[in-house]
Design a protein around this motif. Structure first.
Motif, PDB file in Angstrom:
ATOM      1  N   ASN A 147       0.785  -1.228   0.000  1.00  0.00           N
ATOM      2  CA  ASN A 147       0.000   0.000   0.000  1.00  0.00           C
ATOM      3  C   ASN A 147       0.822   1.285   0.000  1.00  0.00           C
ATOM      4  O   ASN A 147       0.382   2.298   0.519  1.00  0.00           O
ATOM      5  N   ILE A 148       2.063   1.240  -0.556  1.00  0.00           N
ATOM      6  CA  ILE A 148       2.799   2.478  -0.770  1.00  0.00           C
ATOM      7  C   ILE A 148       3.286   2.534  -2.209  1.00  0.00           C
ATOM      8  O   ILE A 148       3.517   1.510  -2.843  1.00  0.00           O
ATOM      9  N   ARG A 149       3.427   3.736  -2.698  1.00  0.00           N
ATOM     10  CA  ARG A 149       3.979   3.990  -4.023  1.00  0.00           C
ATOM     11  C   ARG A 149       5.350   4.616  -3.788  1.00  0.00           C
ATOM     12  O   ARG A 149       5.458   5.782  -3.437  1.00  0.00           O
ATOM     13  N   LEU A 150       6.390   3.833  -3.955  1.00  0.00           N
ATOM     14  CA  LEU A 150       7.758   4.264  -3.691  1.00  0.00           C
ATOM     15  C   LEU A 150       8.333   4.883  -4.959  1.00  0.00           C
ATOM     16  O   LEU A 150       8.381   4.237  -6.008  1.00  0.00           O
ATOM     17  N   ILE A 151       8.770   6.140  -4.870  1.00  0.00           N
ATOM     18  CA  ILE A 151       9.288   6.852  -6.035  1.00  0.00           C
ATOM     19  C   ILE A 151      10.731   7.268  -5.793  1.00  0.00           C
ATOM     20  O   ILE A 151      11.048   7.942  -4.814  1.00  0.00           O
ATOM     21  N   ASP A 152      11.599   6.851  -6.714  1.00  0.00           N
ATOM     22  CA  ASP A 152      13.019   7.178  -6.710  1.00  0.00           C
ATOM     23  C   ASP A 152      13.207   8.406  -7.582  1.00  0.00           C
ATOM     24  O   ASP A 152      12.897   8.378  -8.777  1.00  0.00           O
ATOM     25  N   GLY A 154      21.290   0.510  -9.102  1.00  0.00           N
ATOM     26  CA  GLY A 154      20.422  -0.266  -8.226  1.00  0.00           C
ATOM     27  C   GLY A 154      19.334   0.588  -7.613  1.00  0.00           C
ATOM     28  O   GLY A 154      19.514   1.795  -7.432  1.00  0.00           O
ATOM     29  N   VAL A 155      18.205  -0.049  -7.308  1.00  0.00           N
ATOM     30  CA  VAL A 155      17.051   0.639  -6.722  1.00  0.00           C
ATOM     31  C   VAL A 155      16.517  -0.174  -5.547  1.00  0.00           C
ATOM     32  O   VAL A 155      16.786  -1.365  -5.430  1.00  0.00           O
ATOM     33  N   ILE A 156      15.742   0.482  -4.722  1.00  0.00           N
ATOM     34  CA  ILE A 156      15.046  -0.221  -3.659  1.00  0.00           C
ATOM     35  C   ILE A 156      13.946  -1.042  -4.326  1.00  0.00           C
ATOM     36  O   ILE A 156      13.220  -0.519  -5.180  1.00  0.00           O
ATOM     37  N   PRO A 157      13.829  -2.322  -3.995  1.00  0.00           N
ATOM     38  CA  PRO A 157      12.828  -3.161  -4.647  1.00  0.00           C
ATOM     39  C   PRO A 157      11.423  -2.551  -4.594  1.00  0.00           C
ATOM     40  O   PRO A 157      10.971  -2.085  -3.553  1.00  0.00           O
ATOM     41  N   GLY A 158      10.781  -2.525  -5.764  1.00  0.00           N
ATOM     42  CA  GLY A 158       9.429  -2.006  -5.880  1.00  0.00           C
ATOM     43  C   GLY A 158       9.349  -0.532  -6.216  1.00  0.00           C
ATOM     44  O   GLY A 158       8.256   0.008  -6.354  1.00  0.00           O
ATOM     45  N   ALA A 159      10.513   0.122  -6.363  1.00  0.00           N
ATOM     46  CA  ALA A 159      10.511   1.564  -6.624  1.00  0.00           C
ATOM     47  C   ALA A 159      10.170   1.872  -8.078  1.00  0.00           C
ATOM     48  O   ALA A 159      10.467   1.115  -8.986  1.00  0.00           O
ATOM     49  N   GLU A 160       9.566   3.029  -8.245  1.00  0.00           N
ATOM     50  CA  GLU A 160       9.225   3.600  -9.547  1.00  0.00           C
ATOM     51  C   GLU A 160      10.185   4.779  -9.745  1.00  0.00           C
ATOM     52  O   GLU A 160      10.434   5.539  -8.811  1.00  0.00           O
ATOM     53  N   HIS A 161      10.727   4.937 -10.942  1.00  0.00           N
ATOM     54  CA  HIS A 161      11.713   5.996 -11.175  1.00  0.00           C
ATOM     55  C   HIS A 161      11.085   7.209 -11.857  1.00  0.00           C
ATOM     56  O   HIS A 161      10.559   7.109 -12.959  1.00  0.00           O
ATOM     57  N   ILE A 162      11.159   8.361 -11.177  1.00  0.00           N
ATOM     58  CA  ILE A 162      10.772   9.654 -11.750  1.00  0.00           C
ATOM     59  C   ILE A 162      11.863  10.632 -11.313  1.00  0.00           C
ATOM     60  O   ILE A 162      11.850  11.096 -10.178  1.00  0.00           O
ATOM     61  N   PRO A 163      12.830  10.937 -12.187  1.00  0.00           N
ATOM     62  CA  PRO A 163      13.919  11.840 -11.798  1.00  0.00           C
ATOM     63  C   PRO A 163      13.388  13.198 -11.342  1.00  0.00           C
ATOM     64  O   PRO A 163      12.354  13.666 -11.824  1.00  0.00           O
TER      65      PRO A 163
END
Length: 169
Positions: free
Chosen positions: A83-88, A98-107
């Motif tokens: 239930n969270i939307r993780l944004i990198d 590398g990213v935190i698992p489950g992250a979405e990338h939006i610079p």
């Protein structure tokens, strides 16, 4: 602004004025400048908010800091619960490492709160390398939504230091 917040601001202003009205003659010797009694208490709650602060007092969200710091442990627990939307918000080159698992990338340079779409029931959590860029993105998002935004304090560096794993995008 609620009545208790107005009272706190008025008391703080009065205490600040009182602190500035002391005797300034050079003949008086002091070890250190002092504040009036209670001055520290007036500003005791002025620090950065944490997720636990908001869990204890949900109505505090409207009047508090726009950023809520999450520790790596808190973020890991939130990810596990879903239930969270993780944004990198890091750069493309940083994400390639590398990213935190489950992250979405939006610079950050393309981060636009209006383009996140309508709320889907998940809480948005932001992160970057050290926490500075996610705080900038969070300030934009908080301004757009009128609600505090959660981010990983210390960024991915804190995540790795806590022994948490990364995945390749």
């Amino acid at each position: 602004m609620n009545a208790s917040r107005k009272l706190l601001l008025a008391a703080s202003a009065l205490l600040a004025i009182t602190a500035c009205s002391g005797d300034t003659h050079a003949s008086k010797k002091r070890d250190a400048p002092s504040s009036p009694l209670g001055f520290e208490l007036a500003f005791a709650g002025a620090g950065a908010a944490t997720a636990d602060d908001y869990a204890a007092v949900p109505e505090a969200r409207a009047d508090a800091s726009p950023m809520i710091d999450l520790t790596p442990e808190q973020l890991a627990a939130r990810l596990a619960a879903g239930n969270i939307r993780l944004i990198d918000v890091r750069t493309d080159a940083e994400v390639a490492e590398g990213v935190i698992p489950g992250a979405e990338h939006i610079p950050l340079d393309r981060f636009d709160p209006a383009r996140l779409g309508p709320p889907d029931g998940r809480d948005v959590v932001l992160y970057c390398r050290s926490g500075k860029r996610s705080a900038m993105a969070g300030a934009k998002l908080a301004e757009a939504t009128g609600a505090p935004v959660e981010h990983l304090a210390g960024g991915i560096l804190a995540w790795e230091e806590a022994g948490r794993s990364l995945e390749q995008p």
